[in-house]
Each structure stands twice: as structure tokens, then as C-alpha cells.
Scaffold this active site. Sequence first.
Site, PDB file in Angstrom:
ATOM      1  N   SER A   1       0.705  -1.248  -0.127  1.00  0.00           N
ATOM      2  CA  SER A   1       0.047  -0.197   0.087  1.00  0.00           C
ATOM      3  C   SER A   1       0.766   1.137   0.194  1.00  0.00           C
ATOM      4  O   SER A   1       1.913   1.240   0.259  1.00  0.00           O
ATOM      5  CB  SER A   1      -0.891  -0.012   0.997  1.00  0.00           C
ATOM      6  N   LYS A   2       0.257   2.437  -0.275  1.00  0.00           N
ATOM      7  CA  LYS A   2       0.812   3.853  -0.190  1.00  0.00           C
ATOM      8  C   LYS A   2       1.625   3.932   0.946  1.00  0.00           C
ATOM      9  O   LYS A   2       2.611   4.669   1.226  1.00  0.00           O
ATOM     10  CB  LYS A   2      -0.036   4.865  -0.529  1.00  0.00           C
ATOM     11  N   ARG A   3       0.935   3.318   1.936  1.00  0.00           N
ATOM     12  CA  ARG A   3       1.415   3.713   3.303  1.00  0.00           C
ATOM     13  C   ARG A   3       2.984   2.937   3.670  1.00  0.00           C
ATOM     14  O   ARG A   3       3.458   3.411   4.580  1.00  0.00           O
ATOM     15  CB  ARG A   3       0.478   3.141   4.394  1.00  0.00           C
TER      16      ARG A   3
END
Length: 508
Positions: free
Chosen positions: A257-259
Site C-alpha cells: 500500500s501507499k503507506r
Amino acid sequence: MTNNTREMVRVRFAPSPTGYLHIGGARTVLFNWLVARKAGGTFVLRIEDTDQTRHVEVSVRKILDDLRWLGLDWDEGPEVGGDYGPYFQSRRLDIYNRYLQQLLESGSAYYAFETPEQLQAMREAATAKEGGFRYPRPDPLPTIEQGLAARAEGRPIVVRFKMPDENITVSDEILGQVTLAADQHEDFVIQKGDGFPTYHMACVVDDELMKITHVLRGQEHLMNTPKHIALQRALGFATPKYAHLPVIFNMDGSKMSKRDKDKAIKIGLPSPEIDVHDFRTAGYLPEAVVNFISLLGWSVGADREQIDLNETIELFSIDRIGKTNAKFDREKLLAFNTDWAVRLAPDRLLELFKDYITVNASVGPTFQSVVDRADDATLAKVLEACKGFRTFADVIRKAGFLFVPDESIEYDPKAVKKVLAKNDGEGFRMLEYLLPRLGELSDWTPTGLKSFFKAVCEEKGVGLGKVAQPVRVAVSGTTISPSIEDTLMLLGKDYTMSRIERCVAQQR
Ligand code: GLU
């Protein structure tokens, strides 16, 4: 329910413009694109911008740019138009309002008055009990007149869809029959307090009006699909074929994920590539990225992996998309990239190398120097001299020093010690010996330079390392560069001489 009797395959990618295109989004685009290209159908790009923010325009530009870099074109959508536009949801509000009206009038939807604070309080009270929160349908339902009156007072009221009291089954092309039981349903919001439709409403209306036949999207949307089917039924729309794509996981088993970027930065690790743009700026080839992401959930057998896009179109089919999670193996992507760099035509490789340099020019002085100093012919020679590289970043690491001003060469102290200063300055002595001879050399070509170094080795009775390595350190600051003859040819005689002189003067 109307059966899906549309003949021409029409698929869509419907990004919410929130920044660069995530690699998972790119996989969704690719699979839709492949379905369209294989069937000779239409690939639609629709921008789901009903969450209005200032950044929409910039994000859209980024997404279009990423798609173009990947080589995935769209037949209808922004910048190309089409018969079913506008393709920006923010420009379709009157269309959604018509269908909202229809749902309100047929009793399939109703106004709901709770403020966000009231909802929050209801949610907290419910989670304290067992079972979690599900919006309780008011009884009796507010009337349309009450809703309109509240709106007229300026209250930010919403419209909710009345979920039917029946199980809803999604016939997923990948996952099979997935049923959401009636007691799991909730009357979800279809129009927000600001008058914009929610994703569910706009998506369902657009899929119908844009005559979408197949919806391929990430598995995170699976639980939205029963809602969409219920809405389609209430509106008398067709239900497209659904295929929910497997989730993409990191090799450590966490969801990609972008996280991941924030997490890495927090613990001091380099930020991993997550967005398509990250791979572009890190020096990957779109051919390799597309090939690699085509295998995230789809396969034609382990022996058929490195295939080009035309072949992928031919081989692609939804039945070969798996149910299980896909693993994002970065080592495998690097291996793909290495092979694709060998496979691509030199002109294409050069075009991509120039793109890589341009997208990085604003972040690194070395890149700007390359832009300023290197012409196409030189860059082509650099690529040739660095053959075997994994990404363009390797090329810059290995050959970027050729283009920076002499003053920017930083000498690696370990290299200076080992190659130049050891044995009482043996390497420096070699440089002093070579300087006048190089000055006299007129055949400054790889062949000329190669025979020059060979002759020096014979004369001195030493191996090439003893002669070439000091020169390499003097001109690059490190022990890594292309072959010594390519390095000096690319650097040119003047810079070679000035760098050797500077190195002896400063480092000895
Ligand atoms: N705008 C949605 C998203 O970006 C689209 C989902 C869908 O394909 O329906 O996730």
C-alpha cells in the site's frame, strides 16, 4: 434484473484522482485494457472526482502521464472524448440527480437527517454492544417533502438507498458465487450532504450509461458489489460481469500500500517504489513493469513469463486469473528489467533513458549535467558501455560521473587509499607516468585506447588493473565505471587529462 445482452466488450478504469497511479491500479488498468484489446472492444477511462479537492487537475494529469508511460491507451475518456461523456463524474451531476430522483420517487431511497456527529454517537453506542454499527432504517421513513424542506433550510442531509431485504449473490468471474446475506445489508448513502453522489451511485449510473460489459477491479471492492447490484436492480439497469482481482502483497506478507512509503521513511529505510511514477523515476522500463504486473494474479505457466504486450493480449483470459493473493517480488521485477533492457531495440532504450533523465533532472544535479552535456549519440554509447545493467539507475551510478563538472567528482577515500596511495603512492606514480603519454595519444577511440593500455602493460610488465584502475579512480572518483577504453572515449581527451591532473594535485 435486465440480462447483460450487450455485444461489444466495453471495460473501464475509473480512478479517483488522489495522486500518482498506484502499481495495483496499474494492474487493474492493464487487465481491463487486455480484455478490451483481446476482444477488439473499447477501453474507457473515467475520472471519479466526486470528492472535490484542489488537487484533482494535477492528479488527473499525473494519472494520464503514468498511463502513457506504461503504453496503455484509452479509447474514450479525458483528452480523447467519446460518445458517452463527459468522462469526469464532477461534470455529470445532473445525470446522477435524475436517477436519484427516480429512486426517491419509487420509494427505493429516502432522505436521512443525521448529522455526522449524531452518526458518530450512534456508532459509538453500537460498537460498545456486540455486532457493530449498521444504520437503522427510520420508521416511518422521512417523506420527500420533509427532505426538501430540510434542504431548503440549508441542512446537509443525505440520501440513503433502501437495501432490499434479500440475499444478494455476486457471480464473480474469478471468485465464483459470493453471497451477502440480507441481515448484513445497510442502507448506504447515495447522495452526500454536499449534493454530490457517492462513489456507489455515480459508479452504477456511469457503468450503465457508458454501456460497460465487464468490471475488473481490486478485491477490496468485492463488498461494494452487492450494493451496486441492488442499485442496478432498483434502477432497471443491466449488471455487468464482475471480476475482482487478487490483492497484491509484499513478500513479507503485508498488503502492498501507499503507506509502505511512510513506514519505510519512519524507520530510516529508503522509500520503496509503490506508484508507477516511482518505478519510472527509479529507472525501470515500462515494458518490464507491464510484463511483471501482468503476472500479478494471471499466468500462462511458469515457462511463459517474459512476454511482450502483443503476446499478452493474445494469451490473456479472465479464466486464468487466480483467486489467491499475488506477491510483489521485487527481485523478480529487477530480473525482468535486466532482461528487457537487453531485449529492447537500442532506439527505444535510448528514448526511455532520456525520459528517465528528464524526470529526474529536477531532483539531482548529475541528471541535470547529463541533460546539459550529453547528446543522443553519447547517451547511446553510454548505454552500450553499461550493458547488463538492471535499471537506468545503475547506468547513472556507473557512468554519471562522465557528465558532471570536474569539481563535482568526489574521491572515495577507500578507493584512493587502495588504488592510488598504497605501496608508497604506486598508483599516483602510474598516473604521472601516463599523463604525458596520454597527452601524446592521437587515436582517442576505444581501439586506440585499448592498444595504448596494452602497450603500457607490456612496457611496465604489469597487469591491466595496475594501469587502468588508477586512471578509473582519477576520472570517476570510484573503482566503478564502464571499461577503461569506453570510459576515456566517452569522457574525451580534455576531461580525462584535466581530471587526472586534478586528482594528482589534490589527492597525493
Ligand atoms: N474510483 C474507484 C477506485 O478508485 C473505482 C472502483 C471501481 O472500479 O469501481 O477505487
